[in-house]
Design a protein around this motif. Structure first.
Motif, PDB file in Angstrom:
ATOM      1  N   CYS A 133     -88.710 -30.429 -14.481  1.00 51.94           N
ATOM      2  CA  CYS A 133     -88.055 -31.701 -14.198  1.00 51.94           C
ATOM      3  C   CYS A 133     -86.564 -31.454 -14.026  1.00 51.94           C
ATOM      4  N   GLN A 134     -86.013 -31.934 -12.957  1.00 50.93           N
ATOM      5  CA  GLN A 134     -84.582 -31.797 -12.725  1.00 50.93           C
ATOM      6  C   GLN A 134     -83.952 -33.175 -12.827  1.00 50.93           C
ATOM      7  N   VAL A 135     -83.064 -33.331 -13.773  1.00 49.01           N
ATOM      8  CA  VAL A 135     -82.411 -34.610 -13.979  1.00 49.01           C
ATOM      9  C   VAL A 135     -81.001 -34.514 -13.421  1.00 49.01           C
ATOM     10  N   PRO A 136     -80.595 -35.425 -12.553  1.00 51.01           N
ATOM     11  CA  PRO A 136     -79.240 -35.350 -12.005  1.00 51.01           C
ATOM     12  C   PRO A 136     -78.193 -35.563 -13.083  1.00 51.01           C
ATOM     13  N   ALA A 137     -76.983 -35.083 -12.814  1.00 46.81           N
ATOM     14  CA  ALA A 137     -75.887 -35.264 -13.759  1.00 46.81           C
ATOM     15  C   ALA A 137     -75.648 -36.755 -13.951  1.00 46.81           C
ATOM     16  N   ARG A 138     -75.277 -37.139 -15.142  1.00 48.89           N
ATOM     17  CA  ARG A 138     -75.095 -38.562 -15.438  1.00 48.89           C
ATOM     18  C   ARG A 138     -73.787 -39.101 -14.860  1.00 48.89           C
ATOM     19  N   ARG A 139     -72.828 -38.267 -14.633  1.00 53.30           N
ATOM     20  CA  ARG A 139     -71.532 -38.724 -14.151  1.00 53.30           C
ATOM     21  C   ARG A 139     -71.373 -38.339 -12.681  1.00 53.30           C
ATOM     22  N   ALA A 140     -70.891 -39.278 -11.897  1.00 51.98           N
ATOM     23  CA  ALA A 140     -70.645 -39.009 -10.484  1.00 51.98           C
ATOM     24  C   ALA A 140     -69.425 -38.102 -10.342  1.00 51.98           C
ATOM     25  N   GLU A 142     -67.202 -38.343  -8.152  1.00 53.50           N
ATOM     26  CA  GLU A 142     -66.074 -39.182  -7.755  1.00 53.50           C
ATOM     27  C   GLU A 142     -65.498 -39.986  -8.919  1.00 53.50           C
ATOM     28  N   ARG A 143     -66.068 -39.891 -10.085  1.00 52.57           N
ATOM     29  CA  ARG A 143     -65.651 -40.711 -11.222  1.00 52.57           C
ATOM     30  C   ARG A 143     -64.203 -40.411 -11.612  1.00 52.57           C
ATOM     31  N   ASP A 144     -63.410 -41.465 -11.777  1.00 54.56           N
ATOM     32  CA  ASP A 144     -62.011 -41.344 -12.186  1.00 54.56           C
ATOM     33  C   ASP A 144     -61.899 -41.893 -13.606  1.00 54.56           C
ATOM     34  N   GLU A 145     -61.736 -41.011 -14.573  1.00 54.78           N
ATOM     35  CA  GLU A 145     -61.726 -41.404 -15.980  1.00 54.78           C
ATOM     36  C   GLU A 145     -60.587 -42.371 -16.303  1.00 54.78           C
TER      37      GLU A 145
END
Length: 179
Positions: A133-140, A142-145
């Protein structure tokens, strides 16, 4: 008989059950009662009843293991074809994004091979052939903290309002303050 973890008996457990049935057959020929046999072998009385019926109709050979309860629907050759289809990607099969899900793979198997699997069956099939099972990363990416922090501190507080431990009319385990 159902097994909650999603599978049947292993070869080792199947041979152990077969040995129990052989021992029960010996006890049948000695004239032992079903309840005594079930207690001694630590199996259900219903199993002993089924075994006795099979033994009386077909002799000891009727108690031999018949192998696994079910065989895989897709052979190794057909699974190789499935892998080639999966390598083409979901878009080649009419899905709008690039994500394979168990439901989509199940649909592909049905369309391509005219075989019916459950989602759990597809997961077991893939795992059996070394897929994971490959789960995508939870954070995009492009995310700007800094924007997220600013939103949480300013906009969310305006929407939610300050949280108070106790307000008039709220339930509390503590005694209300005296007036």
């Amino acid at each position: 008989m159902r097994y909650p973890q999603g599978g049947g008996l292993t070869d080792e457990r199947r041979s152990l059950r077969e040995e129990l049935r052989w021992e029960a057959a010996e006890r049948f020929s000695q004239g032992d009662e079903n309840t005594v046999i079930a207690h001694d072998l630590r199996v259900s009385i219903r199993s002993v009843q089924r075994w006795r019926k099979a033994w009386s109709q077909g002799g000891p050979r009727a108690l031999a293991s018949k192998g696994p309860g079910s065989l895989p629907l897709l052979s190794d050759e057909l699974f190789a074809v499935l892998e080639r289809e999966l390598a083409k990607g979901p878009a080649a099969h009419g899905w709008p994004d690039k994500t394979w899900t168990l439901s989509r793979i199940r649909t592909l198997i049905g369309r391509r091979f005219h075989k019916s699997y459950t989602a759990q069956g597809v997961a077991a099939l893939l795992k059996r052939h070394g897929w994971s099972c490959q789960v995508p990363a939870r954070r995009a990416i492009e995310r700007d903290e800094s924007l997220v922090d600013g939103w949480a501190k300013e906009t969310w507080l305006q929407v939610e309002g300050p949280w108070r431990r106790s307000m008039p009319g709220s339930s509390s385990r503590t005694r209300p303050a005296s007036r």
